[in-house]
Scaffold this active site. Structure first.
Site, PDB file in Angstrom:
ATOM      1  CE  LYS A  87      33.786   8.025  25.111  1.00  0.00           C
ATOM      2  NZ  LYS A  87      32.945   6.883  24.763  1.00  0.00           N
TER       3      LYS A  87
HETATM    4  O1  G3P Z   1      29.037   6.864  22.440  1.00  0.00           O
HETATM    5  C1  G3P Z   1      28.217   7.018  23.566  1.00  0.00           C
HETATM    6  C2  G3P Z   1      27.279   5.913  23.606  1.00  0.00           C
HETATM    7  O2  G3P Z   1      27.917   4.709  23.924  1.00  0.00           O
HETATM    8  C3  G3P Z   1      26.056   6.112  24.380  1.00  0.00           C
HETATM    9  O3  G3P Z   1      25.086   5.533  23.603  1.00  0.00           O
HETATM   10  O4  G3P Z   1      22.920   4.552  23.123  1.00  0.00           O
HETATM   11  O5  G3P Z   1      23.962   4.320  25.422  1.00  0.00           O
HETATM   12  O6  G3P Z   1      23.066   6.509  24.648  1.00  0.00           O
HETATM   13  P1  G3P Z   1      23.679   5.204  24.246  1.00  0.00           P
END
Ligand code: G3P
Length: 218
Positions: A87
């Site tokens: 990633k």
């Molecule tokens: O896959 C990306 C993710 O981990 C971010 O999610 O909810 O932290 O915006 P969030």
């Protein structure tokens, strides 16, 4: 649409995998920290533990932000297990690294995508997946799903093989809309995945069926 779970929590990964609908896992440094996984070797071991649960792509994020550093870390991550996807953040050095890994046949997931231009660049560099963060766009009053739709159109126009991995999914309606748009993959938390199964009429209907069965079989 493929279902990935967005967590580094082994119990949640096991639970989703046991449901039989899990295609892969995404992690990031924040999710690792949330589980208390710190130190380079522990982090590497944790990726292997995840790969031993799920037979599918597991995204492991580099920490370096320079080309050489990303290549070194990415090669180390890719060597851990055949299912590791490296990633890489959407920064100019990251685009170079994606191009490098694509030439080597190492799979990549370009993360922190917030615009169609970034998605186009990552696809041209040969990213296996791109991760547009739809929830974080919604958080700043911008339509995250509209971005997924725009990227779908662009990729279809030129038949890019890069898969759209809708990330930062927060709830079941995000998942349903992603499926309508034609995202290739969605990654979300376990509770959003489990919420897809819930309907009060299902619960009521089942309750009734069981009650009627019990009446007739006393
Ligand atoms: O896959 C990306 C993710 O981990 C971010 O999610 O909810 O932290 O915006 P969030």
């Amino acid at each position: 649409m493929k279902f990935f779970i967005d967590t580094a929590n082994l119990n949640e990964i096991k639970e989703a995998n046991d449901m039989g609908i899990l295609d892969g896992v995404t992690t990031n440094p924040s999710l690792m920290a949330k589980e208390g996984i710190t130190g380079a070797q522990n982090i590497l071991n944790h990726y292997v533990a995840i790969c031993n649960i799920v037979d599918g792509p597991v995204s492991a994020e580099v920490i370096a932000t320079d080309f050489e550093g990303m290549v070194k870390e990415g090669e180390q991550l890719a060597a851990l297990h055949k299912n590791i996807v490296v990633k890489i953040p959407m920064i100019p050095e990251g685009i170079k690294a994606i191009k490098y890994f694509s030439g080597k046949g190492i799979k990549t997931n370009c993360t922190l995508i917030f615009s169609a231009g970034q998605a186009l660049l990552a696809a041209k560099a040969g990213a296996t997946y791109i991760s547009p963060f739809l929830g974080r766009l919604d958080d700043v009053s911008t339509d995250g799903l509209a971005l997924i739709e725009q990227i779908r159109t662009i990729y279809d126009n030129y038949v890019f093989q890069t898969e759209i991995l809708a990330a930062s999914v927060r709830h079941p309606m995000h998942i349903i809309h992603c499926a309508e748009i034609g995202a290739d993959v969605m990654t979300g938390p376990l509770n959003a995945i489990k919420a897809l199964a819930k309907h009060p009429l299902t619960d009521l209907g089942l309750q009734q069926f069981l009650a009627d069965y019990a009446k007739g079989n006393q």
